[in-house]
Scaffold this active site. Structure first.
Site, PDB file in Angstrom:
ATOM      1  N   SER A 141      14.392   6.584  12.818  1.00  0.00           N
ATOM      2  CA  SER A 141      15.600   5.772  12.979  1.00  0.00           C
ATOM      3  C   SER A 141      15.347   4.430  13.652  1.00  0.00           C
ATOM      4  CB  SER A 141      16.638   6.548  13.799  1.00  0.00           C
ATOM      5  OG  SER A 141      16.174   6.752  15.126  1.00  0.00           O
ATOM      6  N   LYS A 142      14.141   4.194  14.160  1.00  0.00           N
ATOM      7  CA  LYS A 142      13.859   2.944  14.859  1.00  0.00           C
ATOM      8  C   LYS A 142      13.811   1.766  13.878  1.00  0.00           C
ATOM      9  CE  LYS A 142      13.452   4.620  19.044  1.00  0.00           C
ATOM     10  NZ  LYS A 142      14.053   5.950  18.900  1.00  0.00           N
TER      11      LYS A 142
END
Length: 379
Positions: A194-195
């Site tokens: 998700s980064k």
């Protein structure tokens, strides 16, 4: 009102679709090479990421939490040493210190930027302090100039948790531009999917401008050895998989464009919330760029107000999330530190009032306009 197309909090499928042929080729090449640990792509990715960040030494590792632990290990702090860190942050920051026998010391944060308050940090320093662990939360730099000065003044280390702000910069009073994660003795990041630069599983890296420390970090991440079966230090088994490095190499050249898209979306949200009676947009430090890992608003500190907003958004097809609902000093795992409700009122209020709305580079103009319209209509 109905969304023009389904909206997701994060849409990795849409992000990867234009890159699919390159990702497939990188996967195939890795399978053919069959060097799944410390393959050629790991070193290549480290060089390319270093170039993107202004040429620090980059040490890949297995995940962002390991990166924090390795950063602290490299300081050789004795057990019981205090590490100052934000009262409002993800638990990994605290966890990395606690598992090493170090003492996490919570410090109050700014109610506007959500990052460490330098004045509160200065007040928390004691003769037992060994490091300041700054988190660049949600994509914006903490006050790197003030924190670097504090660390230098007191002879303690500065560690940067840059898991959420890769590519952000901080401009000093003298006009120097510092890349987030490269100012402290060690900076860390995460490639959790998700980064902003996310992998296809866990991954992380450390940054330093000290060649000797980079060598130490490589040793610590590889069982404390520089020569196989000869272990000079107690270390970890923390290596970035070759496959992850190969796939991240495909994504890295697109990070700048994705960041610009996030910033355009944030500007539209800002405009929509300008003068809103009850929703407060995230504050900005004018010295820092913001890469918007999250776009996090605040609601009034009134019982159930955030729940009502979240329910309202859900009813209009807009997902949202709370980062983070309980400050770490109130988590059961850290009860042994002896903190209680009310000691860090800003962090505690943020935990009650923040809400993150969709923020990813694949949001369409129509989706963003719809989200803005729904937010504006909130009473």
């Amino acid at each position: 009102m109905q969304p023009p197309t389904p909206i997701q909090l994060l849409d990795l499928r849409a992000q990867h679709e234009p890159l699919q042929a390159q990702l497939d080729a990188a996967l195939h090449a890795t399978l053919q090479e069959a060097a799944f640990i410390q393959g050629e792509a790991v070193g290549q990715f480290a060089i390319e990421l270093g170039q993107y960040l202004g040429n620090p030494q980059v040490v890949p590792c297995a995940n962002g939490t390991d990166a924090l632990q390795l950063a602290l290990l490299s300081l050789s702090l004795p057990p019981g040493t205090e590490v100052l860190m934000p009262a409002f942050t993800y638990v990994a920051t605290w966890e990395a210190a606690a598992v090493l026998g170090l003492v996490p010391v919570p410090v109050e944060v700014s109610p506007h930027t959500y990052n460490l308050d330098p004045a509160a940090t200065a007040a928390a320093i004691t003769p037992r302090t060994g490091a300041i662990l700054a988190v660049h939360l949600f994509g914006q730099c903490a006050d790197l100039e003030a924190l670097r000065q504090l660390a230098n003044q007191h002879g303690v280390a500065l560690i940067e948790d840059n898991a959420q702000a890769i590519g952000a910069t901080f401009t000093t009073a003298a006009g120097e531009v510092w890349a987030a994660g490269t100012v402290g003795e060690v900076g860390t990041t995460s490639f959790f999917p998700s980064k902003n630069l996310g992998g296809f599983g866990d991954g992380g890296a450390l940054f330093t401008r000290d060649a000797a420390r980079a060598q130490l970090l490589r040793q610590l991440a590889n069982h404390g050895q520089t020569r196989k079966y000869h272990h000079e230090r107690i270390g970890l088994n923390s290596r970035l998989d070759t496959l992850q490095a190969a796939l991240l190499r495909v994504k890295l050249p697109h990070l700048g464009a994705w960041t610009a898209a996030r910033q355009r979306i944030a500007a539209q949200y800002d405009a929509a919330l300008l003068g809103h009676s009850s929703l407060r947009p995230p504050g900005r430090d004018p010295r820092s760029s913001h890469v918007f890992h999250q776009y996090t608003v605040q609601v009034p500190d009134v019982a159930s107000q955030r729940d009502k907003l979240q329910h309202y958004l859900t009813g209009h097809g807009i997902p949202s999330a709370v980062y983070y609902p309980l400050p770490n000093h109130l988590q059961p795992a850290y009860a042994y530190l002896g903190y209680s409700q009310g000691q860090f009122p800003v962090a505690e209020r943020l935990a009650r009032t923040v809400l993150s709305v969709p923020m990813h580079p694949m949001l369409t103009n129509e989706q963003v306009a719809y989200i803005c319209q729904v937010l504006q209509a909130w009473p």
